[in-house]
Design a protein around this motif. Structure first.
Motif, PDB file in Angstrom:
ATOM      1  N   UNK A  90      36.145  66.031  33.870  1.00 37.29           N
ATOM      2  CA  UNK A  90      36.163  66.985  34.975  1.00 37.29           C
ATOM      3  C   UNK A  90      35.126  68.092  34.815  1.00 37.29           C
ATOM      4  N   UNK A  91      34.812  68.433  33.553  1.00 39.69           N
ATOM      5  CA  UNK A  91      33.872  69.537  33.344  1.00 39.69           C
ATOM      6  C   UNK A  91      32.425  69.066  33.228  1.00 39.69           C
ATOM      7  N   UNK A  92      32.174  67.822  33.644  1.00 35.23           N
ATOM      8  CA  UNK A  92      30.821  67.274  33.604  1.00 35.23           C
ATOM      9  C   UNK A  92      30.353  66.969  35.025  1.00 35.23           C
ATOM     10  N   UNK A  93      29.194  67.483  35.375  1.00 38.04           N
ATOM     11  CA  UNK A  93      28.586  67.209  36.667  1.00 38.04           C
ATOM     12  C   UNK A  93      27.355  66.329  36.468  1.00 38.04           C
ATOM     13  N   UNK A  94      27.244  65.295  37.293  1.00 34.65           N
ATOM     14  CA  UNK A  94      26.143  64.347  37.178  1.00 34.65           C
ATOM     15  C   UNK A  94      25.208  64.498  38.371  1.00 34.65           C
ATOM     16  N   UNK A  95      23.910  64.477  38.084  1.00 40.07           N
ATOM     17  CA  UNK A  95      22.898  64.525  39.133  1.00 40.07           C
ATOM     18  C   UNK A  95      22.036  63.277  38.999  1.00 40.07           C
ATOM     19  N   UNK A  96      21.965  62.470  40.062  1.00 43.56           N
ATOM     20  CA  UNK A  96      21.212  61.220  40.032  1.00 43.56           C
ATOM     21  C   UNK A  96      19.939  61.351  40.860  1.00 43.56           C
ATOM     22  N   UNK A  97      18.848  60.826  40.313  1.00 47.03           N
ATOM     23  CA  UNK A  97      17.567  60.829  41.024  1.00 47.03           C
ATOM     24  C   UNK A  97      16.937  59.441  40.907  1.00 47.03           C
ATOM     25  N   UNK A  98      16.463  58.921  42.036  1.00 50.94           N
ATOM     26  CA  UNK A  98      15.671  57.706  42.029  1.00 50.94           C
ATOM     27  C   UNK A  98      14.203  58.093  41.934  1.00 50.94           C
ATOM     28  N   UNK A  99      13.497  57.502  40.974  1.00 50.36           N
ATOM     29  CA  UNK A  99      12.130  57.949  40.705  1.00 50.36           C
ATOM     30  C   UNK A  99      11.204  56.775  40.448  1.00 50.36           C
ATOM     31  N   UNK A 100       9.997  56.859  41.002  1.00 52.22           N
ATOM     32  CA  UNK A 100       8.950  55.896  40.681  1.00 52.22           C
ATOM     33  C   UNK A 100       8.216  56.381  39.431  1.00 52.22           C
ATOM     34  N   UNK A 101       7.352  55.537  38.901  1.00 47.01           N
ATOM     35  CA  UNK A 101       6.552  55.945  37.744  1.00 47.01           C
ATOM     36  C   UNK A 101       5.657  57.120  38.092  1.00 47.01           C
ATOM     37  N   UNK A 102       5.168  57.153  39.337  1.00 47.42           N
ATOM     38  CA  UNK A 102       4.231  58.198  39.747  1.00 47.42           C
ATOM     39  C   UNK A 102       4.870  59.576  39.833  1.00 47.42           C
ATOM     40  N   UNK A 103       6.148  59.626  40.232  1.00 47.65           N
ATOM     41  CA  UNK A 103       6.766  60.945  40.387  1.00 47.65           C
ATOM     42  C   UNK A 103       7.823  61.246  39.334  1.00 47.65           C
ATOM     43  N   UNK A 104       7.810  60.483  38.238  1.00 46.98           N
ATOM     44  CA  UNK A 104       8.822  60.682  37.205  1.00 46.98           C
ATOM     45  C   UNK A 104       8.758  62.085  36.613  1.00 46.98           C
TER      46      UNK A 104
END
Length: 333
Positions: A90-104
């Motif tokens: 409960x005390x953990x927040x996850x942030x997901x991002x989809x990324x290409x090699x160019x914008x990593x």
């Protein structure tokens, strides 16, 4: 437009802000049923939504973890994301991002600016030395999946990809196939190189060489685009290093009136959620995706709690799942 606040809810319910806060955070046991009802009714009538960002600032030990994947459209990574969400405390927040090699790199900077305390990489990392130095300077630990087998990370989750490729080859050989094609992505990640190595080594031990090696984009459309090459190779079977591509190949073969598995057997890799629902259902190599996601999250949380832990690694086996897309080689072929 005025944004509804907790003060508005308190005013409408004619109670204190403290009472509203405690009731909405499930800590209102000391209040009467009538007071709780008034607060909830005021909340619903006003359409009040708590400010989670502000609330998280007050959570004493909240942890923010960033997860970077190549695409949200790929079922393998969608399943890993779901596993992490299901297993996050409960005390953990996850942030997901989809990324290409160019914008990593810009994705990494964005997550760091948002205050992430650790990162999980589900995609290959170009400019690894630069990324490592950037994160190390800011004391941000990170974990990698086995697309990055040779990176100097503190923690890693791996699967037995070599065995996966070997299982695919052994299965096709056991069915009598010798004219076997290999279809792989244009850009191979470290783990896919292991799949290829296991497949080729097992064929070589049986004195078999692939009749054709075909490269394609890592997508359904990529698989679809190389169907003519596969047909022209006159292969009786094909191993495709990813289920996404395999689904495209199955569709293309259907359009060309090539029957699977009567005319050609197909083996994929990953056992994504739709592999058993396509027609014919796909023989593939299954990875324990739920366990991979859970293990990755647990390991990075362990790293946050104990920064000086020795190198952590988790290693998972794979298995062959036999379905309708493979069959014994016909004596007519």
């Amino acid at each position: 437009m005025h944004k509804i606040s907790i003060k508005d809810v308190a005013k409408k319910a004619n109670v204190s802000i403290t009472a509203v806060s405690q009731i909405l955070n499930n800590k209102g046991d000391r209040f009467s049923a009538e007071t709780i009802k008034k607060v909830l009714q005021a909340r619903d009538e006003l359409g009040y939504v708590p400010n989670s960002a502000a609330r998280n600032l007050k959570v004493r030990h909240s942890r923010l973890i960033g997860i970077i994947v190549p695409s949200f459209r790929m079922p393998f990574f969608a399943d890993i994301i779901q596993s992490m969400q299901d297993n996050a405390p409960e005390d953990v927040n996850l942030v997901f991002i989809g990324s290409t090699a160019d914008n990593l790199q810009s994705s990494i900077y964005s997550l760091v600016e948002r205050g992430v305390q650790a990162l999980i990489f589900g995609r290959p990392i170009p400019n690894r030395d630069v990324v490592n130095a950037f994160l190390k300077k800011r004391h941000i630990p990170y974990l990698v999946l086995d697309q990055n087998a040779d990176i100097n990370a503190q923690d890693m989750v791996q699967t037995n990809e070599f065995t996966g490729g070997s299982l695919a080859a052994s299965h096709l050989l056991s069915l009598g196939h010798r004219d076997i094609a290999l279809i792989l992505p244009n850009d191979l990640t470290d783990n896919m190189r292991q799949r290829r190595a296991g497949f080729l080594d097992t064929l070589s031990a049986a004195n078999v060489t692939p009749i054709s090696v075909i490269s394609a984009a890592l997508s359904k459309h990529g698989g679809l685009a190389v169907v003519h090459q596969l047909i022209q190779s006159q292969a009786t079977a094909a191993f495709i290093l990813n289920d996404e591509m395999a689904i495209g190949v199955l569709r293309g073969l259907t359009w060309q009136n090539v029957k699977v598995p009567e005319d050609i057997s197909i083996v994929g890799y990953d056992d994504t959620d739709y592999a058993e629902f396509v027609v014919p259902s796909l023989t593939t190599i299954a990875q324990p995706v739920a366990e991979i996601g859970q293990s990755a999250l647990n390991m990075i949380l362990q790293r946050l709690a104990h920064p000086n832990l020795p190198y952590q690694t988790a290693f998972f086996d794979v298995k062959l799942v036999i379905r309708e897309s493979t069959a014994q080689l016909s004596t007519d072929q």
